[in-house]
Design an enzyme around this catalytic site. Structure first.
Site, short mmCIF file in Angstrom:
data_model
loop_
_atom_site.label_atom_id
_atom_site.label_comp_id
_atom_site.label_asym_id
_atom_site.label_seq_id
_atom_site.Cartn_x
_atom_site.Cartn_y
_atom_site.Cartn_z
N CYS A 79 0.84 -1.20 0.00
CA CYS A 79 0.00 0.00 0.00
C CYS A 79 0.88 1.26 0.00
CB CYS A 79 -1.00 -0.04 1.16
SG CYS A 79 -2.30 1.22 1.00
N HIS A 183 -3.83 -4.69 -0.30
CA HIS A 183 -3.41 -5.28 0.97
C HIS A 183 -3.51 -6.80 0.91
CE1 HIS A 183 -3.13 -1.66 3.48
NE2 HIS A 183 -4.08 -1.18 2.70
N GLU A 185 -2.59 -8.85 3.12
CA GLU A 185 -2.97 -9.33 4.46
C GLU A 185 -4.46 -9.19 4.73
OE1 GLU A 185 -2.49 -4.96 5.12
OE2 GLU A 185 -1.56 -6.45 3.82
#
Length: 201
Positions: A79, A183, A185
């Protein structure tokens, strides 16, 4: 072990949790020796480009990051981490980025009723042979939150793109440098596969 660079940016803990879920030892650190002694390094982040660069300078991390790249340690930006790798950003005119790769960060142009920031799930077009996306079918959905986007100067480094009013360079790869605007994650099983691929490099 994977070092997650700590420069007071948001979203660091969720990256650590995702790595731990995959059985990987991770440490959140700004210690030069710890970072340079790691197998891999991640620069995550949510926040503003100018503030982030100020923190990286304040903590002496700019030279450390350059050394990580020079030593060919696999390095992943996520990001804001992706945006910081480039030369400049519309978000902070006059502030120099890390300049690890050539390109600029531009504001997503407002078109019609399109919402900014670009927030939520969007599909990405993957370049054949991109290492971060090994084992994934083309056009998987990943999670984005951003108002600025990368326009890389060198098309050969672009590993994935998405469309949101403009063509967003959503991921890049060059030598030991990797980065995602989205992202991983927060991108469910697809994101975990991307992180697994990074771990396996």
């Amino acid at each position: 072990m994977i070092a997650i660079i700590d420069y007071d940016a948001g979203n660091i803990k969720s990256v650590e949790k995702a790595l731990q879920y995959l059985g990987e030892e991770a440490v959140i650190t700004r210690d030069r020796e710890e970072i340079l002694g790691s197998d891999k390094v991640i620069l995550p982040g949510v926040g503003a480009f100018g503030d982030a660069m100020e923190k990286l300078h304040q903590y002496g991390l700019v030279d450390t990051i350059q050394e990580v790249v020079d030593r060919r340690i696999p390095f992943l930006g996520i990001c804001l981490g992706l945006q910081l790798m480039f030369e400049s950003s519309d978000e902070a005119p006059g502030v120099k980025g890390l300049g690890l790769l050539p390109g600029k960060i531009l504001r997503i142009p407002k078109k019609g009723d399109m919402k900014i920031p670009h927030m939520g799930w969007n599909d990405i077009k993957i370049k054949e042979g991109a290492k971060l996306f090994a084992g994934l079918e083309d056009h998987p959905y990943v999670y984005f939150v951003h108002s600025y986007y990368l326009q890389a100067d060198d098309p050969s480094i672009v590993a994935a793109t998405t469309e949101y009013g403009v063509t967003v360079h959503a991921s890049v790869e060059k030598d030991n440098i990797f980065a995602c605007q989205f992202h991983p994650e927060k991108s469910s099983t697809v994101g975990l596969q991307i992180l697994k691929n990074f771990i396996a490099l």
